[in-house]
Write a protein that holds these residues in place. Structure first.
Motif, PDB file in Angstrom:
ATOM      1  N   GLN A 457     -25.105  76.833  41.565  1.00  0.00           N
ATOM      2  CA  GLN A 457     -24.542  78.111  41.113  1.00  0.00           C
ATOM      3  C   GLN A 457     -23.018  78.063  41.109  1.00  0.00           C
ATOM      4  N   ALA A 458     -22.428  77.418  42.105  1.00  0.00           N
ATOM      5  CA  ALA A 458     -20.968  77.331  42.164  1.00  0.00           C
ATOM      6  C   ALA A 458     -20.406  76.547  40.984  1.00  0.00           C
ATOM      7  N   SER A 459     -21.143  75.564  40.505  1.00  0.00           N
ATOM      8  CA  SER A 459     -20.662  74.730  39.395  1.00  0.00           C
ATOM      9  C   SER A 459     -20.578  75.489  38.075  1.00  0.00           C
ATOM     10  N   PHE A 460     -21.234  76.645  38.002  1.00  0.00           N
ATOM     11  CA  PHE A 460     -21.246  77.420  36.755  1.00  0.00           C
ATOM     12  C   PHE A 460     -20.323  78.634  36.826  1.00  0.00           C
ATOM     13  N   ILE A 461     -19.462  78.707  37.836  1.00  0.00           N
ATOM     14  CA  ILE A 461     -18.529  79.836  37.869  1.00  0.00           C
ATOM     15  C   ILE A 461     -17.567  79.741  36.683  1.00  0.00           C
ATOM     16  N   SER A 462     -17.221  80.895  36.167  1.00  0.00           N
ATOM     17  CA  SER A 462     -16.299  80.992  35.026  1.00  0.00           C
ATOM     18  C   SER A 462     -16.623  79.941  33.953  1.00  0.00           C
ATOM     19  N   PRO A 463     -17.790  80.032  33.353  1.00  0.00           N
ATOM     20  CA  PRO A 463     -18.238  78.995  32.408  1.00  0.00           C
ATOM     21  C   PRO A 463     -17.562  79.125  31.046  1.00  0.00           C
ATOM     22  N   MET A 464     -16.315  78.699  30.968  1.00  0.00           N
ATOM     23  CA  MET A 464     -15.524  78.860  29.754  1.00  0.00           C
ATOM     24  C   MET A 464     -16.121  78.107  28.569  1.00  0.00           C
ATOM     25  N   ASN A 486       0.787  82.671  37.918  1.00  0.00           N
ATOM     26  CA  ASN A 486       1.198  81.322  37.524  1.00  0.00           C
ATOM     27  C   ASN A 486       0.300  80.898  36.376  1.00  0.00           C
ATOM     28  N   GLN A 487       0.769  81.140  35.159  1.00  0.00           N
ATOM     29  CA  GLN A 487      -0.091  80.914  33.997  1.00  0.00           C
ATOM     30  C   GLN A 487      -0.384  79.433  33.770  1.00  0.00           C
ATOM     31  N   MET A 488       0.497  78.561  34.215  1.00  0.00           N
ATOM     32  CA  MET A 488       0.206  77.142  34.092  1.00  0.00           C
ATOM     33  C   MET A 488      -0.903  76.728  35.051  1.00  0.00           C
ATOM     34  N   MET A 489      -0.998  77.398  36.187  1.00  0.00           N
ATOM     35  CA  MET A 489      -2.110  77.145  37.102  1.00  0.00           C
ATOM     36  C   MET A 489      -3.415  77.657  36.481  1.00  0.00           C
ATOM     37  N   VAL A 490      -3.357  78.775  35.787  1.00  0.00           N
ATOM     38  CA  VAL A 490      -4.531  79.294  35.077  1.00  0.00           C
ATOM     39  C   VAL A 490      -5.029  78.268  34.066  1.00  0.00           C
ATOM     40  N   VAL A 491      -4.099  77.727  33.279  1.00  0.00           N
ATOM     41  CA  VAL A 491      -4.465  76.733  32.265  1.00  0.00           C
ATOM     42  C   VAL A 491      -4.995  75.461  32.939  1.00  0.00           C
ATOM     43  N   TRP A 492      -4.300  75.002  33.980  1.00  0.00           N
ATOM     44  CA  TRP A 492      -4.696  73.771  34.676  1.00  0.00           C
ATOM     45  C   TRP A 492      -6.110  73.865  35.229  1.00  0.00           C
ATOM     46  N   THR A 493      -6.450  75.003  35.834  1.00  0.00           N
ATOM     47  CA  THR A 493      -7.792  75.137  36.409  1.00  0.00           C
ATOM     48  C   THR A 493      -8.867  75.202  35.333  1.00  0.00           C
ATOM     49  N   ALA A 494      -8.560  75.788  34.192  1.00  0.00           N
ATOM     50  CA  ALA A 494      -9.534  75.842  33.099  1.00  0.00           C
ATOM     51  C   ALA A 494      -9.775  74.459  32.505  1.00  0.00           C
ATOM     52  N   VAL A 495      -8.731  73.642  32.467  1.00  0.00           N
ATOM     53  CA  VAL A 495      -8.819  72.309  31.878  1.00  0.00           C
ATOM     54  C   VAL A 495      -9.419  71.295  32.853  1.00  0.00           C
ATOM     55  N   ASN A 496      -9.111  71.445  34.145  1.00  0.00           N
ATOM     56  CA  ASN A 496      -9.494  70.429  35.127  1.00  0.00           C
ATOM     57  C   ASN A 496     -10.601  70.834  36.098  1.00  0.00           C
ATOM     58  N   ARG A 497     -10.654  72.107  36.481  1.00  0.00           N
ATOM     59  CA  ARG A 497     -11.658  72.642  37.399  1.00  0.00           C
ATOM     60  C   ARG A 497     -11.743  71.837  38.709  1.00  0.00           C
ATOM     61  N   LYS A 498     -10.594  71.538  39.277  1.00  0.00           N
ATOM     62  CA  LYS A 498     -10.560  70.753  40.504  1.00  0.00           C
ATOM     63  C   LYS A 498     -10.584  71.633  41.743  1.00  0.00           C
ATOM     64  N   LEU A 505     -15.398  70.612  39.981  1.00  0.00           N
ATOM     65  CA  LEU A 505     -16.517  71.547  40.121  1.00  0.00           C
ATOM     66  C   LEU A 505     -16.959  72.004  38.732  1.00  0.00           C
ATOM     67  N   GLY A 506     -18.152  71.587  38.319  1.00  0.00           N
ATOM     68  CA  GLY A 506     -18.660  71.981  37.005  1.00  0.00           C
ATOM     69  C   GLY A 506     -17.923  71.311  35.864  1.00  0.00           C
ATOM     70  N   PRO A 507     -17.961  69.974  35.772  1.00  0.00           N
ATOM     71  CA  PRO A 507     -17.201  69.270  34.730  1.00  0.00           C
ATOM     72  C   PRO A 507     -17.563  69.687  33.311  1.00  0.00           C
ATOM     73  N   ASP A 508     -18.804  70.111  33.086  1.00  0.00           N
ATOM     74  CA  ASP A 508     -19.223  70.494  31.730  1.00  0.00           C
ATOM     75  C   ASP A 508     -18.544  71.772  31.251  1.00  0.00           C
ATOM     76  N   GLU A 509     -17.939  72.516  32.168  1.00  0.00           N
ATOM     77  CA  GLU A 509     -17.301  73.774  31.784  1.00  0.00           C
ATOM     78  C   GLU A 509     -15.788  73.633  31.587  1.00  0.00           C
ATOM     79  N   ARG A 510     -15.278  72.401  31.664  1.00  0.00           N
ATOM     80  CA  ARG A 510     -13.864  72.177  31.361  1.00  0.00           C
ATOM     81  C   ARG A 510     -13.603  72.393  29.872  1.00  0.00           C
TER      82      ARG A 510
END
Length: 579
Positions: A457-464, A486-498, A505-510
Motif C-alpha cells: 500500500q505504501a508503494s502506491f502513495i501519490s500514484p502520479m 520547495n518546489q524543486m523538492m516537489v519535482v524531485w520526489t515525483a521523479v525519484n520517489r526516494k 518507494l513505488g518505482p512504477d509511479e515515477r
C-alpha cells in the motif's frame, strides 16, 4: 524559420510588489520607434514553456505584465523592440512559468516567525524529545517569553523519534512549569500540550474524546498524555492568539517572501477560517499582496464568510486575493495515524488503540450535506482525504450532491489522495475530479507508511504515473507548513520517489521531469480555472515566471532537488532575486 507567437497589445494589469530589476539587462539591439515594443525581452538561456504546441523558445517578450511574444530572438528583436525595451540575458539559466501552489496553508507562514522549529532533520534540528525541549527553551529565551505566555513549536513528528517514545507532557513540564506549551504535529492535525496548556484549555481526565478526535491517555488511566488530534484539537487551534493588526503587514510580507523565494507566484490558503479571510482581505485592501493568493474557506466557517463575501464574489481576483471555493475535511493524516482506511493500521492508533482504521472527521450524512451546500452555491470544493475509506466518503458525498443537479465543470479537487485505490482513480476520471498528490511523503514519511500500512500500500502513495496514464491532470503540493515550500523538492520526489534511506518507494509511479513540472504549473492553473492566463509561457498569458540556475529537464534526475531559484517574476516585475 522558427515560429513565433505574438499577442496583441494588452491592457495593463495590476503590478506585483516589486524588487530590484535583474542585473543582467543590456541595451536593446535597435532604437527604432515601435508602437508594439515590449517592456522586456528574455533570451540567452533555456526557455521551458510547458506548452506542448511550442515546448521551447529562444526568447519571450513582455509588455504591461503579460507575455506578448514567444519565439526566436531574431523575430522578437525585429517585432518587439523599441528604445525602452530591456534585453535581459539569462546567461545560460533556465526560464519557466511561475510555479503555482496547488495546496498549502499560506496563513501558517505568517505565524512561523514566532514559533520554534522542532522539525526533524534535514528540515529542522530536533530528532529526540530532549532536543525538542532544548529548541523550545532556546526559542523562549530568544523571544524573551514571560511566565504565562504561550510558547509554540512546529514540526513535531513522532515517527522520527527513537525507540517509539512519543513526546508527552512529561517531557515538557519540567522545563516549562509556568508557560503553556503547544508543539504542533508535523501533520498540522494535532499537537502535544504540556500540563499548563492542558489546564488553560480545560482538557483533563474528565474530558470526553469527541467523535473523529483523539485524546491520548496514560495506560490504565483517563489522564491525557498531552497529544490531541483532529476534532479534539481543532477547537483549541481556533482559540490560539491571533496576530494584532499592527503585526499583519510584516507577517503578510514574511509569508509571501517564503513563497516567492521558492518561485511561487500563486499561493493557496487551504482552510481559511472567517477571521483569516479578513486578514487576507485587509492585506489586499492595503495593496500588500505581491503574489496571488487563493483562499478556500473551511466549510465549518463558510456561513460566516458568506455573510461578508457572497458566493457571487468567489472566483474573481480583487487586488490579488481570490476566494476559490470551500474546503471540506474527510479524514486525518496517515503519518499521524488518523487517516481513515478500510483496513487496520499495522501498528495500532495514535493513542494505542487496537484494530485501528482511523475515523472519518464527520459522519457521512454530515459530509453529504457539506458537499451539497457548496455545490448548490456554485462553489468549487477542495476535499481533504488521505485514507482509502476517507476517499470513499468524499466520492459518496460528491455523488449525493450531484444527484439531480445540472451538469457543470466543477473541478472538484481531492487534496492529498495519498492512499487512493485504482478503482477510485477511475471514478476521479468519470467525475472529472482532480487529484492533488503529495509525493514529498515518499521522502519525509515513506518509512512510516511502510511500517504503518505495509509495503504494497505504501508503494502506491501519490500514484502520479497511474493517474497520468488514465488521463487525469494531477497536481502536486507541499501542504506547507507540513513541509517547507520547495518546489524543486516537489519535482524531485515525483521523479525519484526516494525514501530517506535512498531506496525507491513505488518505482512504477515515477514520472518524467516535464510531467512533474506540469503538476505545479499548467495542471495547477487548470485546478484553479486559470489555465487561460497562467501555467505556461504563451502569448497573452500573465508574465508570471521563474528563473532557475539549471534546467530540471536536463540535469541528472537526482540533482533536481539541488536546483536553485535565481529570480521570481510576477506580471513582469521581480518579486524575488537571489543574493
Amino acid at each position: 524559420m522558427k515560429t513565433v507567437a505574438i499577442g496583441i497589445s494588452l491592457a495593463a494589469v495590476l503590478l506585483a510588489g516589486c524588487s530590484k530589476e535583474q542585473a543582467d539587462a543590456v541595451p536593446p539591439t535597435t532604437t527604432a520607434v515601435n508602437q508594439n515594443s515590449a517592456d522586456s525581452i528574455y533570451f540567452g538561456g533555456d526557455i521551458v514553456t510547458v506548452n506542448d504546441a511550442q515546448p521551447t523558445a529562444e526568447a519571450i517578450a513582455i509588455k504591461d505584465g503579460r507575455i506578448v511574444a514567444v519565439g526566436s530572438l531574431s523575430e522578437l528583436t525585429a517585432s518587439s523592440t523599441g528604445a525602452a525595451t530591456k534585453m535581459i540575458d539569462l546567461k545560460g539559466k533556465t526560464l519557466l512559468p511561475g510555479f503555482i501552489d496547488p495546496h498549502s496553508h499560506f496563513i501558517n507562514g505568517m505565524a512561523m516567525e514566532d514559533q520554534a522549529n522542532v522539525t526533524a532533520p534535514p528540515v529542522g534540528p530536533a530528532s529526540t524529545a530532549a532536543e525538542i525541549v532544548t529548541e523550545l527553551q532556546r526559542f523562549a529565551q530568544a523571544k524573551s517569553k514571560k511566565p504565562g505566555e504561550i510558547i509554540l513549536g512546529y514540526g513535531y513528528d513522532d515517527n522520527m523519534l527513537p525507540g517509539d517514545h512519543p513526546l508527552t507532557r512529561d517531557d515538557l513540564d519540567p522545563a516549562f512549569p509556568d508557560n503553556p506549551v503547544i508543539v504542533l504535529h508535523v501533520s498540522t492535525h494535532g499537537a502535544v500540550l504540556n500540563s499548563a496548556a492542558l489546564k488553560k484549555f480545560g482538557i483533563s481526565a474528565a474530558t470526553k474524546t469527541p467523535a473523529g478526535g483523539v485524546i491520548a491517555r496514560r495506560p490504565g488511566s483517563q489522564e491525557p498524555t498531552g497529544l490531541l488530534m483532529e476534532t479534539a484539537w481543532i477547537p483549541l487551534h481556533e482559540q490560539l492568539p491571533a496576530s494584532s493588526p499592527d503585526q499583519e503587514p510584516s507577517q503578510i510580507k514574511y509569508a509571501q517572501d517564503l513563497y516567492a523565494a521558492a518561485g511561487v507566484t500563486t499561493a493557496q490558503d487551504g482552510a481559511s477560517m472567517a477571521p483569516q479571510v479578513e486578514v487576507l482581505q485587509r492585506a489586499a485592501d492595503r495593496g500588500e499582496l505581491f503574489i496571488d493568493v487563493i483562499s478556500y474557506p473551511f466549510i465549518g466557517d463558510l456561513e460566516n464568510v458568506l455573510k461578508v463575501h457572497p458566493a457571487s464574489t468567489f472566483g474573481t481576483y480583487k487586488k490579488r486575493l481570490k476566494l476559490g471555493g470551500c474546503k471540506i475535511l474527510a479524514d486525518g493524516s496517515p503519518q499521524g495515524k488518523t487517516a481513515f482506511f478500510t483496513t487496520p493500521y499495522l501498528t495500532g492508533g495514535p493513542g494505542g488503540e487496537k484494530d485501528w482504521k482511523g475515523e472519518p472527521t464527520f459522519p457521512q450524512d454530515t459530509l453529504n450535506g457539506m458537499f451539497k451546500t457548496c455545490y448548490d452555491k456554485g462553489l468549487q470544493v477542495i476535499a481533504h482525504a488521505n485514507g482509502d475509506a476517507g476517499i470513499d466518503a468524499v466520492l459518496n458525498g460528491h455523488e449525493f450532491a450531484i444527484t439531480g443537479a445540472a451538469e457543470r465543470d466543477r473541478r472538484t479537487v481531492i487534496i492529498h489522495s495519498q492512499f487512493v485505490r485504482k478503482d477510485q482513480l477511475q471514478k476521479y476520471l468519470d467525475y472529472r475530479m482532480i487529484p492533488s498528490f503529495y509525493t514529498e511523503h515518499t521522502f519525509f514519511f515513506g518509512e512510516a507508511h511502510i511500517k504503518n500500512r505495509g509495503m504494497e500500500q505504501a508503494s502506491f502513495i501519490s500514484p502520479m504515473q497511474t493517474a497520468l496514464t488514465l488521463g487525469l491532470k494531477p497536481t502536486n503540493h507541499t501542504d506547507f507548513s507540513v513541509v517547507p515550500i520547495n518546489q524543486m523538492m516537489v519535482v524531485w520526489t515525483a521523479v525519484n520517489r526516494k525514501l530517506r534511506s535512498g531506496k525507491v518507494l513505488g518505482p512504477d509511479e515515477r514520472i518524467s521531469p516535464l510531467d512533474a513540472i506540469k503538476a505545479i504549473t499548467i495542471n495547477a492553473a487548470y485546478e484553479y480555472f486559470e489555465e487561460g492566463s497562467k501555467g505556461s509561457i504563451e502569448a497573452g498569458k500573465l508574465a508570471d515566471l521563474v528563473i532557475l540556475d539549471k534546467n530540471p529537464l536536463k540535469v541528472d534526475p537526482d540533482a533536481i532537488k539541488d536546483i536553485k531559484v535565481v529570480e521570481t517574476i510576477k506580471e513582469g516585475k521581480a518579486i524575488y532575486v537571489a543574493l
